[in-house]
Write an enzyme that holds these catalytic residues in place. Sequence first.
Site, PDB file in Angstrom:
ATOM      1  N   LEU A   8      -0.403  10.018   4.433  1.00  0.00           N
ATOM      2  CA  LEU A   8      -1.616   9.315   4.004  1.00  0.00           C
ATOM      3  C   LEU A   8      -2.573  10.158   3.174  1.00  0.00           C
ATOM      4  CD1 LEU A   8      -2.056   7.437   7.388  1.00  0.00           C
ATOM      5  CD2 LEU A   8      -1.422   6.375   5.218  1.00  0.00           C
ATOM      6  N   GLY A  47      -3.624   3.955   1.235  1.00  0.00           N
ATOM      7  CA  GLY A  47      -4.553   4.083   2.361  1.00  0.00           C
ATOM      8  C   GLY A  47      -5.673   5.092   2.132  1.00  0.00           C
ATOM      9  N   SER A  72       0.820  -1.213   0.000  1.00  0.00           N
ATOM     10  CA  SER A  72       0.000   0.000   0.000  1.00  0.00           C
ATOM     11  C   SER A  72       0.856   1.267   0.000  1.00  0.00           C
ATOM     12  CB  SER A  72      -0.902  -0.008   1.242  1.00  0.00           C
ATOM     13  OG  SER A  72      -1.605   1.204   1.319  1.00  0.00           O
ATOM     14  N   ILE A  97       5.839  -5.951   7.295  1.00  0.00           N
ATOM     15  CA  ILE A  97       5.810  -4.887   8.271  1.00  0.00           C
ATOM     16  C   ILE A  97       5.480  -3.542   7.619  1.00  0.00           C
ATOM     17  CG2 ILE A  97       7.457  -5.960   9.831  1.00  0.00           C
ATOM     18  CD1 ILE A  97       9.636  -4.112   8.739  1.00  0.00           C
ATOM     19  N   ASN A  98       4.932  -2.655   8.452  1.00  0.00           N
ATOM     20  CA  ASN A  98       4.803  -1.267   8.028  1.00  0.00           C
ATOM     21  C   ASN A  98       6.198  -0.621   8.157  1.00  0.00           C
ATOM     22  OD1 ASN A  98       3.606   1.213   7.300  1.00  0.00           O
ATOM     23  ND2 ASN A  98       1.724   0.610   8.342  1.00  0.00           N
ATOM     24  N   GLY A 136       8.688  -5.610   3.094  1.00  0.00           N
ATOM     25  CA  GLY A 136       9.825  -4.911   3.683  1.00  0.00           C
ATOM     26  C   GLY A 136      11.063  -5.207   2.859  1.00  0.00           C
ATOM     27  N   CYS A 159      -1.559   4.648  12.846  1.00  0.00           N
ATOM     28  CA  CYS A 159      -2.041   6.030  12.802  1.00  0.00           C
ATOM     29  C   CYS A 159      -2.508   6.418  14.199  1.00  0.00           C
ATOM     30  CB  CYS A 159      -3.223   6.216  11.846  1.00  0.00           C
ATOM     31  SG  CYS A 159      -3.531   4.889  10.763  1.00  0.00           S
TER      32      CYS A 159
HETATM   33  C1  LIG Z   1       5.669   6.340  -0.029  1.00  0.00           C
HETATM   34  C2  LIG Z   1       5.056   5.276   0.847  1.00  0.00           C
HETATM   35  C3  LIG Z   1       3.708   5.349   1.176  1.00  0.00           C
HETATM   36  C4  LIG Z   1       3.124   4.374   1.991  1.00  0.00           C
HETATM   37  N1  LIG Z   1       1.783   4.444   2.273  1.00  0.00           N
HETATM   38  C5  LIG Z   1       1.204   3.474   3.034  1.00  0.00           C
HETATM   39  C6  LIG Z   1      -0.215   3.494   3.270  1.00  0.00           C
HETATM   40  O1  LIG Z   1      -0.954   4.341   2.767  1.00  0.00           O
HETATM   41  N2  LIG Z   1      -0.726   2.528   4.087  1.00  0.00           N
HETATM   42  C7  LIG Z   1       0.062   1.538   4.636  1.00  0.00           C
HETATM   43  O2  LIG Z   1      -0.446   0.666   5.362  1.00  0.00           O
HETATM   44  N3  LIG Z   1       1.396   1.472   4.374  1.00  0.00           N
HETATM   45  C8  LIG Z   1       1.969   2.406   3.592  1.00  0.00           C
HETATM   46  N4  LIG Z   1       3.322   2.339   3.319  1.00  0.00           N
HETATM   47  C9  LIG Z   1       4.128   1.199   3.839  1.00  0.00           C
HETATM   48  C10 LIG Z   1       4.323   0.123   2.769  1.00  0.00           C
HETATM   49  O3  LIG Z   1       3.078  -0.418   2.356  1.00  0.00           O
HETATM   50  C11 LIG Z   1       5.228  -1.032   3.285  1.00  0.00           C
HETATM   51  O4  LIG Z   1       4.634  -1.636   4.427  1.00  0.00           O
HETATM   52  C12 LIG Z   1       6.631  -0.548   3.664  1.00  0.00           C
HETATM   53  O5  LIG Z   1       7.069   0.465   2.806  1.00  0.00           O
HETATM   54  C13 LIG Z   1       7.658  -1.700   3.670  1.00  0.00           C
HETATM   55  O6  LIG Z   1       7.835  -2.291   2.407  1.00  0.00           O
HETATM   56  P1  LIG Z   1       9.006  -1.834   1.363  1.00  0.00           P
HETATM   57  O7  LIG Z   1      10.287  -1.775   2.154  1.00  0.00           O
HETATM   58  O8  LIG Z   1       9.018  -2.872   0.299  1.00  0.00           O
HETATM   59  O9  LIG Z   1       8.610  -0.484   0.868  1.00  0.00           O
HETATM   60  C14 LIG Z   1       3.923   3.300   2.494  1.00  0.00           C
HETATM   61  C15 LIG Z   1       5.283   3.230   2.146  1.00  0.00           C
HETATM   62  C16 LIG Z   1       5.856   4.183   1.334  1.00  0.00           C
HETATM   63  C17 LIG Z   1       7.323   4.066   0.977  1.00  0.00           C
END
Ligand SMILES: Cc1cc2nc3c(=O)[nH]c(=O)nc-3n(C[C@H](O)[C@H](O)[C@H](O)COP(=O)(O)O)c2cc1C
Length: 300
Positions: free
Chosen positions: A72, A45, A20, A190-191, A242, A129
């Site tokens: 968000l 989101g 996301s 993970i977030n 992640g 959040c």
């Molecule tokens: C620019 C950006 C926007 C994101 N927006 C959301 C979001 O709206 N909701 C959410 O649950 N996670 C959000 N995330 C977290 C990602 O979904 C993901 O959990 C996190 O980036 C780890 O994965 P990655 O290392 O492959 O990016 C966001 C991440 C990034 C980089």
Amino acid sequence: MNLSVNLGGIHMKNPVTVASGTFGYGQEYAGLVDLKKLGAITVKGIRLSPWAGNPLPRHVEVPGGMINAIGLQGPGVDGFIRDDLPFLQKRRVPVIVNIWGTSQEEYVEVAARLSDAPGITGIELNVSCPNVKKGGHTFGQNPRTLARLVSAVRKATTLPLLTKLAPNVPDIRVYVKAVQEAGSDAISLINTIPAMAIDIERRKPILANRSGGLSGLGIHPVAVKLVWDAAEVATVPLLAMGGIFEPEQAIEFLAAGATAVAVGTANFIDPSTPVRVIDGIANYLKRHKMRTPAEIRIPR
Ligand SMILES: Cc1cc2nc3c(=O)[nH]c(=O)nc-3n(C[C@H](O)[C@H](O)[C@H](O)COP(=O)(O)O)c2cc1C
């Protein structure tokens, strides 16, 4: 070989979705990726009303990844249903809608409105959040508040429900147990990890919001450990994310106990990453004479 997986009631033809916030609402990437190849599309989101997010600058590249404080930004649930969902409905790919709110009531209302809209396959709760009514602590950092939130949303929808866990907790297993007992059908993790960067010449934080969330390759080993720990107690499937940049990182998550994976930050650098990851998993299965992604899991 059969690449399909069942993620808590979401039937995916392969175990790869997008994370996301890193793939817009699908449409933005349609010219760059063959969307129907994806196991599912997870959208940015959504909350109840349109939201502008944080002031600029709201992202910065750092060694090993990026820090973002987008805040968000989004069109609100009705705007999403009106402007973005019709495009997604035509793609014949499962659609997972990530939602957030500043109160339990808001999450419930957004989930209820999405449940009434056609073409949505699942809901993912972003619980990183602030709970404004309860002093601003995030929902994801108190297992009791989190369980209450999940069971309230559970009552508002019959769609498959995923809860996305925050990584910055003392013991992830406590949160896994809390959300699965409260009715979550699957768990995402993970977030991003809370992080900050400072401009030393101006002696000011780089992001207007001061701090943000770290994502990208550098967080991958942290995520592997959390997925491994979560899998120890999980009775529901895990969606791992992640720092997936290559198929190897996705396979590592499947070995740690994930059922499916999501590609995030890598989409900003190479939008073909999710498709490359799908092909890489298929090649790995072939090379190891395995038939399903589940066979990659390391026995405990
Ligand atoms: C620019 C950006 C926007 C994101 N927006 C959301 C979001 O709206 N909701 C959410 O649950 N996670 C959000 N995330 C977290 C990602 O979904 C993901 O959990 C996190 O980036 C780890 O994965 P990655 O290392 O492959 O990016 C966001 C991440 C990034 C980089």
